[in-house]
Design an enzyme around this catalytic site. Structure first.
Site, PDB file in Angstrom:
ATOM      1  N   TYR A  35       4.100  -2.176 -10.815  1.00 20.85           N
ATOM      2  CA  TYR A  35       4.844  -3.038  -9.880  1.00 20.85           C
ATOM      3  C   TYR A  35       4.335  -4.495  -9.904  1.00 20.85           C
ATOM      4  CZ  TYR A  35       6.079  -4.831  -5.214  1.00 20.85           C
ATOM      5  OH  TYR A  35       6.502  -5.613  -4.161  1.00 20.85           O
ATOM      6  N   ASP A  55      -1.037  -0.151 -21.081  1.00 22.65           N
ATOM      7  CA  ASP A  55      -0.676   0.699 -19.939  1.00 22.65           C
ATOM      8  C   ASP A  55      -0.526   2.130 -20.437  1.00 22.65           C
ATOM      9  OD1 ASP A  55       0.844   1.908 -17.683  1.00 22.65           O
ATOM     10  OD2 ASP A  55       1.008  -0.165 -17.004  1.00 22.65           O
ATOM     11  N   TYR A 165     -10.375   5.467  -2.808  1.00 20.25           N
ATOM     12  CA  TYR A 165      -9.638   4.380  -3.481  1.00 20.25           C
ATOM     13  C   TYR A 165     -10.326   3.033  -3.207  1.00 20.25           C
ATOM     14  CZ  TYR A 165      -6.161   0.683  -3.981  1.00 20.25           C
ATOM     15  OH  TYR A 165      -5.542  -0.494  -4.297  1.00 20.25           O
ATOM     16  N   ASN A 194      -0.768  -6.070   1.825  1.00 18.93           N
ATOM     17  CA  ASN A 194       0.325  -5.170   1.417  1.00 18.93           C
ATOM     18  C   ASN A 194       1.336  -5.900   0.538  1.00 18.93           C
ATOM     19  OD1 ASN A 194      -1.020  -3.919   3.677  1.00 18.93           O
ATOM     20  ND2 ASN A 194       0.656  -2.448   3.671  1.00 18.93           N
TER      21      ASN A 194
HETATM   22  N1  LIG Z   1       0.743  -2.370  -4.189  1.00 15.47           N
HETATM   23  C1  LIG Z   1      -0.101  -2.852  -3.276  1.00 15.47           C
HETATM   24  O1  LIG Z   1       0.275  -3.083  -2.117  1.00 15.47           O
HETATM   25  C2  LIG Z   1      -1.532  -3.127  -3.635  1.00 15.47           C
HETATM   26  C3  LIG Z   1      -2.398  -3.577  -2.626  1.00 15.47           C
HETATM   27  C4  LIG Z   1      -3.730  -3.838  -2.961  1.00 15.47           C
HETATM   28  C5  LIG Z   1      -4.172  -3.679  -4.268  1.00 15.47           C
HETATM   29  N2  LIG Z   1      -3.313  -3.222  -5.218  1.00 15.47           N
HETATM   30  C6  LIG Z   1      -3.823  -3.060  -6.593  1.00 15.47           C
HETATM   31  O2  LIG Z   1      -2.955  -3.738  -7.489  1.00 15.47           O
HETATM   32  C7  LIG Z   1      -2.889  -3.068  -8.744  1.00 15.47           C
HETATM   33  C8  LIG Z   1      -1.437  -2.824  -9.105  1.00 15.47           C
HETATM   34  O3  LIG Z   1      -0.818  -2.057  -8.075  1.00 15.47           O
HETATM   35  P1  LIG Z   1       0.683  -1.571  -8.238  1.00 15.47           P
HETATM   36  O4  LIG Z   1       1.231  -1.326  -6.882  1.00 15.47           O
HETATM   37  O5  LIG Z   1       1.397  -2.478  -9.171  1.00 15.47           O
HETATM   38  O6  LIG Z   1       0.444  -0.140  -8.940  1.00 15.47           O
HETATM   39  P2  LIG Z   1       1.309   0.594 -10.065  1.00 15.47           P
HETATM   40  O7  LIG Z   1       0.946   2.035  -9.985  1.00 15.47           O
HETATM   41  O8  LIG Z   1       2.744   0.218  -9.945  1.00 15.47           O
HETATM   42  O9  LIG Z   1       0.741  -0.038 -11.406  1.00 15.47           O
HETATM   43  C9  LIG Z   1      -0.478   0.377 -11.986  1.00 15.47           C
HETATM   44  C10 LIG Z   1      -0.249   0.537 -13.478  1.00 15.47           C
HETATM   45  O10 LIG Z   1      -1.488   0.871 -14.096  1.00 15.47           O
HETATM   46  C11 LIG Z   1      -1.269   1.912 -15.034  1.00 15.47           C
HETATM   47  N3  LIG Z   1      -2.549   2.638 -15.171  1.00 15.47           N
HETATM   48  C12 LIG Z   1      -3.238   3.303 -14.222  1.00 15.47           C
HETATM   49  N4  LIG Z   1      -4.366   3.809 -14.727  1.00 15.47           N
HETATM   50  C13 LIG Z   1      -4.414   3.452 -16.040  1.00 15.47           C
HETATM   51  C14 LIG Z   1      -5.329   3.664 -17.083  1.00 15.47           C
HETATM   52  N5  LIG Z   1      -6.445   4.377 -16.905  1.00 15.47           N
HETATM   53  N6  LIG Z   1      -5.056   3.127 -18.298  1.00 15.47           N
HETATM   54  C15 LIG Z   1      -3.938   2.409 -18.505  1.00 15.47           C
HETATM   55  N7  LIG Z   1      -3.019   2.179 -17.548  1.00 15.47           N
HETATM   56  C16 LIG Z   1      -3.246   2.698 -16.328  1.00 15.47           C
HETATM   57  C17 LIG Z   1      -0.144   2.737 -14.422  1.00 15.47           C
HETATM   58  O11 LIG Z   1       0.555   3.522 -15.373  1.00 15.47           O
HETATM   59  C18 LIG Z   1       0.742   1.650 -13.820  1.00 15.47           C
HETATM   60  O12 LIG Z   1       1.680   1.161 -14.751  1.00 15.47           O
HETATM   61  C19 LIG Z   1      -3.718  -1.797  -8.581  1.00 15.47           C
HETATM   62  O13 LIG Z   1      -4.987  -2.016  -9.144  1.00 15.47           O
HETATM   63  C20 LIG Z   1      -3.814  -1.628  -7.075  1.00 15.47           C
HETATM   64  O14 LIG Z   1      -5.004  -0.959  -6.714  1.00 15.47           O
HETATM   65  C21 LIG Z   1      -2.003  -2.937  -4.936  1.00 15.47           C
END
Ligand SMILES: NC(=O)c1ccc[n+]([C@@H]2O[C@H](COP(=O)([O-])OP(=O)(O)OC[C@H]3O[C@@H](n4cnc5c(N)ncnc54)[C@H](O)[C@@H]3O)[C@@H](O)[C@H]2O)c1
Length: 351
Positions: A35, A55, A165, A194
Site C-alpha cells: 500500500y 517484494d 509488531y 494511521n
Molecule cells: N499502513 C499503516 O497504517 C502503517 C502504519 C505504520 C507503519 N506502517 C509500516 O509501513 C510499511 C508498509 O505498510 P503497508 O500498509 O503498505 O503494508 P503492505 O502489507 O501493504 O505492504 C508491505 C509489503 O511488503 C511485502 N513484504 C513483507 N515481508 C516481506 C519480505 N520478507 N520480503 C519481501 N517483501 C515482503 C509484502 O508482500 C507487501 O507487498 C510496513 O513496514 C508497516 O509496518 C504502516
C-alpha cells in the site's frame, strides 16, 4: 516466474532501458507493491528517480505498480539477491517498507513477525552494507510508543511497544542506530501514525483488511454488511478511540524529503509522521457517511486488548527537519480519495 527473478522489463520513466544506462543511481524499494510502498514508488518516479522494487508479493499487488518498474520477486532475507540487486542496479539508498503489519496476528504468531521483520531485516541491512549502500529510510510506526503518557506524542516519548509488531519495528530502529556506529549507515526512521487514503493509482487493499478507513468505505459500498466499532467506553468525548490519520500521498512525500535529507549529509533521525489531529471512530464513520452519501451500518464489539484511547502525533520535528507539511491529511480528503479509488476498483486490485 521463480523467486529472485526480475519480473518486469527494466524500462525506466525516461523510456530508456535501464540496462543501457547503469550510471544513474537507483533507489531500492522493499515492499514496493504494498500500500504505502506503491504510492511512494509512484511519487519517486514522478520526481524522476530510478527505482527497483523487491517484494515477496505475499501481501502486495503486482498491478499496484507501473509495469515499467523493475520488480524482483523475492524476500528481503535473501542476502545474495539483495547484494546482486544492489550491485547490478547501483543502489544508492533503500526505502524499506517490507514487513508484516497486522498487530493482532503478531500477538498470535510472534515468531512469524520476528522472523520476517527482524531476522530478514538484519539480513537485508547486512547485504546492503556489504554492497556499499549507506542510506536507509525505514518504515517505522507509532506502535513503538505503546501506550504513551503524553499526547500529542513527541519522538522523545518512552518507546515501549505493547505487541510483537511494535517490538519488531523498534528492534529495526535500534539495529540501524548500531549499524551507523559500526558501518556508517545513515538512516531516517519514519514513525507513521494511521496511513489512509489513496492516490490516483494506489489505494488501500489488504487481505484481511484490519484498518478502519477501507473497512468503513467497504461498508458504504455494500461490500461489507457493516463496520465493527471496537469499544464505546473509552475516556474520549464519544467513547470511541481517537487516531491520527495521515494521507498516503503525504507519507510518500516524506520519504522523498528523507532521502534528500540523507543525500545532503543530514544526520540520522527518528521522525513522527502524522497530521497532529485526531478523529474518533465515530467521527470517521460520520464523515464517511457525508462523503459517500451512503448509510454505513455499525456493529458494536468489545474493546480490543492493547488499543489505547488516544494516539496523536506531534509532527513538528518532521516539519522542522525535513520541511514536511501535510496537504491531503484532512479527514474528508482522505475518505474522498479512497472512496474514488474504490469506485474505480470495486473488487480491489485484480491480478
Ligand atoms: N499502513 C499503516 O497504517 C502503517 C502504519 C505504520 C507503519 N506502517 C509500516 O509501513 C510499511 C508498509 O505498510 P503497508 O500498509 O503498505 O503494508 P503492505 O502489507 O501493504 O505492504 C508491505 C509489503 O511488503 C511485502 N513484504 C513483507 N515481508 C516481506 C519480505 N520478507 N520480503 C519481501 N517483501 C515482503 C509484502 O508482500 C507487501 O507487498 C510496513 O513496514 C508497516 O509496518 C504502516
Amino acid at each position: 516466474m521463480g523467486i529472485g527473478e526480475l519480473e518486469s522489463p527494466a524500462i525506466i520513466a525516461t523510456g530508456r532501458t535501464q540496462s543501457a544506462d547503469w550510471s544513474a543511481m537507483t533507489i531500492l524499494v522493499t515492499g514496493g507493491t504494498g500500500y504505502i510502498g506503491s504510492a511512494t514508488v509512484e511519487r519517486l518516479r514522478a520526481k524522476g528517480e530510478n527505482v527497483v522494487v523487491l517484494d515477496d508479493l505475499v501481501h502486495g499487488h503486482r498491478s499496484a505498480m507501473d509495469g515499467e518498474v523493475p520488480l524482483y520477486h523475492g524476500r528481503i532475507g535473501d542476502r545474495l539477491l539483495v547484494e546482486r540487486i544492489s550491485r547490478e542496479h547501483k543502489i544508492e539508498a533503500c526505502v524499506h517498507f517490507a514487513a508484516l503489519t497486522s498487530v493482532g496476528e503478531s500477538v498470535l504468531d510472534p515468531q512469524k513477525y520476528f522472523a520476517n521483520n527482524v531476522e530478514q531485516g538484519i539480513a537485508l541491512m547486512g547485504a546492503l552494507v556489504a554492497a556499499g549502500v549507506r542510506r536507509v529510510v525505514l518504515s517505522s510506526t507509532a506502535a513503538v510508543y505503546g501506550e504513551p503518557k503524553q499526547i500529542p506524542i513527541p519522538e522523545s516519548s518512552q518507546q515501549w511497544p505493547v505487541n510483537p509488531y511494535g517490538w519488531s519495528k523498534l528492534l529495526m530502529e535500534r539495529l540501524l542506530a548500531s549499524f551507523e556506529g559500526a558501518y556508517g549507515l545513515k538512516s531516517v526512521s519514519l514513525r507513521y501514525f494511521n496511513a489512509a487514503g489513496a492516490t490516483e493509482r494506489c489505494g488501500e487493499d489488504h487481505d484481511p483488511e484490519t484498518h478502519l478507513v477501507p473497512n468503513v468505505l467497504k461498508a458504504a459500498s455494500g461490500e461489507k454488511a457493516e463496520v465493527a466499532v471496537f469499544g464505546t467506553n473509552y475516556p474520549t468525548p464519544d467513547g470511541t478511540p481517537i487516531r491520527d490519520y495521515v494521507h498516503v500521498a503525504d507519507l510518500a512525500e516524506a520519504h522523498i524529503l528523507a532521502l534528500e535529507h540523507l543525500r545532503r549529509g543530514g544526520q540520522s533521525d527518528f521522525l513522527n509522521l502524522g497530521s497532529g489531529h485526531g478523529y474518533s471512530v465515530i467521527e470517521v464513520i460520520e464523515c464517511a457517511r457525508q462523503v459517500t452519501g451512503r448509510p454505513i451500518p455499525t456493529r458494536i464489539e468489545g474493546p480490543r486488548a492493547g488499543d489505547p484511547p488516544r494516539l496523536i502525533a506531534d509532527p513538528s520535528k518532521a516539519e522542522q527537519e525535513l520541511g514536511w507539511k501535510t496537504v491531503m491529511s484532512d479527514l474528508p480528503s482522505i475518505l474522498r480519495s479512497q472512496w474514488q479509488w474504490i469506485q474505480k476498483h470495486p473488487r480491489g486490485y485484480t491480478e
